[in-house]
Design a protein around this motif. Structure first.
Motif, PDB file in Angstrom:
ATOM      1  N   UNK A 198       0.839  -1.222   0.000  1.00  0.00           N
ATOM      2  CA  UNK A 198       0.000   0.000   0.000  1.00  0.00           C
ATOM      3  C   UNK A 198       0.860   1.252   0.000  1.00  0.00           C
ATOM      4  N   UNK A 199       1.979   1.249   0.719  1.00  0.00           N
ATOM      5  CA  UNK A 199       2.849   2.415   0.727  1.00  0.00           C
ATOM      6  C   UNK A 199       3.526   2.594  -0.638  1.00  0.00           C
TER       7      UNK A 199
ATOM      8  N   UNK B  18       1.995  12.210   0.653  1.00  0.00           N
ATOM      9  CA  UNK B  18       3.343  12.283   1.212  1.00  0.00           C
ATOM     10  C   UNK B  18       3.325  12.153   2.729  1.00  0.00           C
ATOM     11  N   UNK B  19       2.272  12.727   3.323  1.00  0.00           N
ATOM     12  CA  UNK B  19       2.134  12.574   4.768  1.00  0.00           C
ATOM     13  C   UNK B  19       1.862  11.104   5.147  1.00  0.00           C
ATOM     14  N   UNK B  20       1.075  10.378   4.315  1.00  0.00           N
ATOM     15  CA  UNK B  20       0.727   8.982   4.592  1.00  0.00           C
ATOM     16  C   UNK B  20       1.961   8.080   4.600  1.00  0.00           C
ATOM     17  N   UNK B  21       2.955   8.403   3.761  1.00  0.00           N
ATOM     18  CA  UNK B  21       4.142   7.549   3.698  1.00  0.00           C
ATOM     19  C   UNK B  21       5.280   8.073   4.563  1.00  0.00           C
ATOM     20  N   UNK B  22       5.022   9.130   5.308  1.00  0.00           N
ATOM     21  CA  UNK B  22       6.060   9.654   6.200  1.00  0.00           C
ATOM     22  C   UNK B  22       6.367   8.625   7.289  1.00  0.00           C
ATOM     23  N   UNK B  23       7.633   8.428   7.684  1.00  0.00           N
ATOM     24  CA  UNK B  23       7.998   7.410   8.681  1.00  0.00           C
ATOM     25  C   UNK B  23       7.247   7.534   9.994  1.00  0.00           C
ATOM     26  N   UNK B  24       7.058   8.758  10.464  1.00  0.00           N
ATOM     27  CA  UNK B  24       6.349   8.927  11.745  1.00  0.00           C
ATOM     28  C   UNK B  24       4.901   8.452  11.642  1.00  0.00           C
TER      29      UNK B  24
ATOM     30  N   UNK C 152       0.778   3.892  12.676  1.00  0.00           N
ATOM     31  CA  UNK C 152      -0.152   2.857  12.228  1.00  0.00           C
ATOM     32  C   UNK C 152       0.365   1.455  12.594  1.00  0.00           C
ATOM     33  N   UNK C 153       1.672   1.252  12.495  1.00  0.00           N
ATOM     34  CA  UNK C 153       2.238  -0.044  12.891  1.00  0.00           C
ATOM     35  C   UNK C 153       1.972  -0.310  14.371  1.00  0.00           C
ATOM     36  N   UNK C 154       2.143   0.693  15.205  1.00  0.00           N
ATOM     37  CA  UNK C 154       1.908   0.528  16.640  1.00  0.00           C
ATOM     38  C   UNK C 154       0.436   0.264  16.927  1.00  0.00           C
ATOM     39  N   UNK C 155      -0.462   0.962  16.200  1.00  0.00           N
ATOM     40  CA  UNK C 155      -1.900   0.774  16.425  1.00  0.00           C
ATOM     41  C   UNK C 155      -2.337  -0.639  16.028  1.00  0.00           C
ATOM     42  N   UNK C 156      -1.752  -1.164  14.940  1.00  0.00           N
ATOM     43  CA  UNK C 156      -2.112  -2.510  14.472  1.00  0.00           C
ATOM     44  C   UNK C 156      -1.339  -3.613  15.191  1.00  0.00           C
ATOM     45  N   UNK C 157      -0.302  -3.254  15.971  1.00  0.00           N
ATOM     46  CA  UNK C 157       0.603  -4.235  16.595  1.00  0.00           C
ATOM     47  C   UNK C 157       1.185  -5.159  15.533  1.00  0.00           C
ATOM     48  N   UNK C 158       1.548  -4.547  14.418  1.00  0.00           N
ATOM     49  CA  UNK C 158       1.946  -5.310  13.247  1.00  0.00           C
ATOM     50  C   UNK C 158       3.259  -6.061  13.441  1.00  0.00           C
TER      51      UNK C 158
ATOM     52  N   UNK D 198      -8.476  -8.881  12.292  1.00  0.00           N
ATOM     53  CA  UNK D 198      -9.730  -9.428  11.773  1.00  0.00           C
ATOM     54  C   UNK D 198     -10.204  -8.672  10.526  1.00  0.00           C
ATOM     55  N   UNK D 199      -9.949  -7.350  10.449  1.00  0.00           N
ATOM     56  CA  UNK D 199     -10.404  -6.537   9.332  1.00  0.00           C
ATOM     57  C   UNK D 199      -9.204  -6.158   8.479  1.00  0.00           C
ATOM     58  N   UNK D 200      -9.094  -6.762   7.299  1.00  0.00           N
ATOM     59  CA  UNK D 200      -7.949  -6.476   6.423  1.00  0.00           C
ATOM     60  C   UNK D 200      -7.949  -5.031   5.931  1.00  0.00           C
ATOM     61  N   UNK D 201      -9.102  -4.339   5.973  1.00  0.00           N
ATOM     62  CA  UNK D 201      -9.170  -2.942   5.543  1.00  0.00           C
ATOM     63  C   UNK D 201      -8.407  -2.006   6.448  1.00  0.00           C
ATOM     64  N   UNK D 202      -8.081  -2.462   7.659  1.00  0.00           N
ATOM     65  CA  UNK D 202      -7.318  -1.613   8.573  1.00  0.00           C
ATOM     66  C   UNK D 202      -5.861  -1.505   8.154  1.00  0.00           C
ATOM     67  N   UNK D 203      -5.396  -2.425   7.311  1.00  0.00           N
ATOM     68  CA  UNK D 203      -4.012  -2.359   6.830  1.00  0.00           C
ATOM     69  C   UNK D 203      -3.953  -1.361   5.672  1.00  0.00           C
ATOM     70  N   UNK D 204      -3.565  -0.135   5.967  1.00  0.00           N
ATOM     71  CA  UNK D 204      -3.587   0.920   4.936  1.00  0.00           C
ATOM     72  C   UNK D 204      -2.308   1.728   5.001  1.00  0.00           C
TER      73      UNK D 204
END
Length: 421
Positions: free
Chosen positions: A347-348, A390-396, A401-407, A415-421
């Motif tokens: 996605x990135x 550009x903001x969406x792909x910024x490292x911060x 998002x990685x922390x929120x998803x515990x990826x 459970x919801x694949x749509x959350x991976x964005x």
């Protein structure tokens, strides 16, 4: 005849008595028991009436009496039969001599009477003998309270398991006493269970039971069955003459009965873990159950080794199966987690391609100059969307998002694949 003296009779006298009246009446006249007379007749090779013989004789249909099988040696001897025991109210089967465990382990046959129907020993005869094993005493008392010619069942917690006629209780308890003594001399123990006492051989519990064998004999019709058969035949005859209806069902009368024959068999509980190791010991023509105690101990030892080995094999197989399943689950979990991460990366990468495309498009439109107010608004929206991507792909932002998803956790499940964005 006095009930305290043994009766003496020749082989010919026993044959004549056996075919002149029921063995129970002979036993009363001689002051002994029917099983003892029957066992003596069998040992002497005398033929005996089959079941139903005396009922057939009452109606004149008994089979002919066989010829007396003479034997010069046996016919010249006088045979002794023990007297019947005198029952007392509340009495139990007396104790018998207990064979030393060392003799049993060495395979030395017991000197005790091996007859399946030996008379019960008076209580006074046990003075000076070794005490009976305590776990046999309760079984002896229970079987002593049974009565009848059919097999009686003894078992359950606090008992050794038996399925015998009460007249064999003394002999069965004598065998159990010898077996229990030998088991404990071997360093094993007799432990309780819901079904009855079991042998604990090297921590492996093995149950056993002593049963009396059954003989298959022609069925002797009861008066009720005779009447049912006669009524059925009469109704069929009337129906053939046109009177009434034929009965829809013939009386169910068995062709054979199974009666106890006085021979004992010891069976160890069937356990598939024991493989083909012997589990049954029975009276034979040349050997009695009492003489097989050493063989039983040998089978118990083999059983304990086999059961332990099979149980360890099952435990090892179970452990290996669980390990295989765990590795399979780990592979599935790893593939799932890597799938989440790859989806986020893709996605990135898509956003980067969009940003590059928008940059080229915006630069081209800016070179074209002014094309109207609405075009200027769309160009301004394109610049805003580019900044958003550009903001969406910024490292911060990606880190949040990685922390929120515990990826990056090892056991994450989204459970919801749509959350991976």
């Amino acid at each position: 005849m006095s009930s305290t003296e043994p009766c003496r009779l020749t082989r010919r006298e026993l044959f004549d008595r056996a075919w002149s009246k029921p063995m129970t009446r002979n036993a009363i006249e001689l002051g002994t028991t029917a099983p003892q007379l029957t066992a003596l007749a069998r040992r002497l090779g005398l033929p005996l009436p089959q079941a139903g013989h005396w009922m057939k004789k009452e109606v004149g249909k008994e089979p002919p009496t066989p010829e007396f099988p003479s034997d010069p040696v046996l016919d010249s001897e006088v045979h002794v039969v023990d007297p019947a025991p005198v029952p007392r109210r509340g009495s139990v089967l007396p104790r018998r001599h207990r064979q030393p465990a060392s003799e049993l382990l060495d395979g030395t046959p017991s000197t005790a009477d091996h007859a399946p129907d030996a008379a019960l020993v008076p209580a006074s005869a046990t003075e000076g003998r070794l005490p009976e094993h305590p776990k046999v005493s309760r079984t002896r008392r229970t079987i002593g309270r049974k009565a009848g010619a059919d097999r009686a069942s003894v078992g359950g917690s606090g008992h050794l398991r038996l399925l015998i006629t009460p007249s064999l209780g003394e002999r069965a308890c004598r065998i159990l006493d010898a077996l229990a003594t030998t088991v404990e001399a071997r360093g094993w123990s007799i432990e309780t269970s819901d079904n009855g006492y079991v042998v604990a051989a090297d921590s492996e519990k093995i149950g056993f039971v002593i049963e009396e064998k059954l003989d298959r004999v022609p069925h002797e019709m009861t008066p009720r069955e005779i009447k049912q058969k006669a009524d059925y035949d009469r109704e069929c005859a009337l129906a053939d003459r046109g009177i009434g209806y034929r009965p829809w069902r013939e009386p169910q009368i068995p062709q054979h009965d199974h009666v106890p024959n006085g021979e004992l068999v010891l069976k160890f509980d069937h356990d598939y873990d024991a493989g083909g190791i012997r589990r049954t010991f029975s009276d034979g023509k040349r050997q009695r159950l009492e003489d097989m105690i050493p063989s039983m101990i040998g089978s118990l030892e083999k059983w304990s080794v086999a059961i332990k080995a099979r149980r360890e094999d099952r435990a090892r197989w179970q452990r290996e199966s669980e390990e295989r399943e765990q590795r399979h689950q780990d592979r599935e979990r790893q593939a799932r987690i890597e799938g989440y991460r790859i989806a986020l990366l893709r996605r990135q990468a898509e956003r980067v391609r969009e940003i590059d495309g928008l940059s080229a498009l915006i630069a081209r439109w800016e070179e074209a100059g002014d094309a109207g107010a609405q075009f200027a608004d769309l160009l301004d929206f394109a610049r805003q969307y580019q900044r958003h991507l550009e903001k969406q792909i910024a490292p911060t932002d990606v880190a949040k998002r990685i922390a929120a998803l515990k990826l990056m956790d090892d056991d994450v499940y989204i459970y919801d694949a749509g959350r991976i964005d």
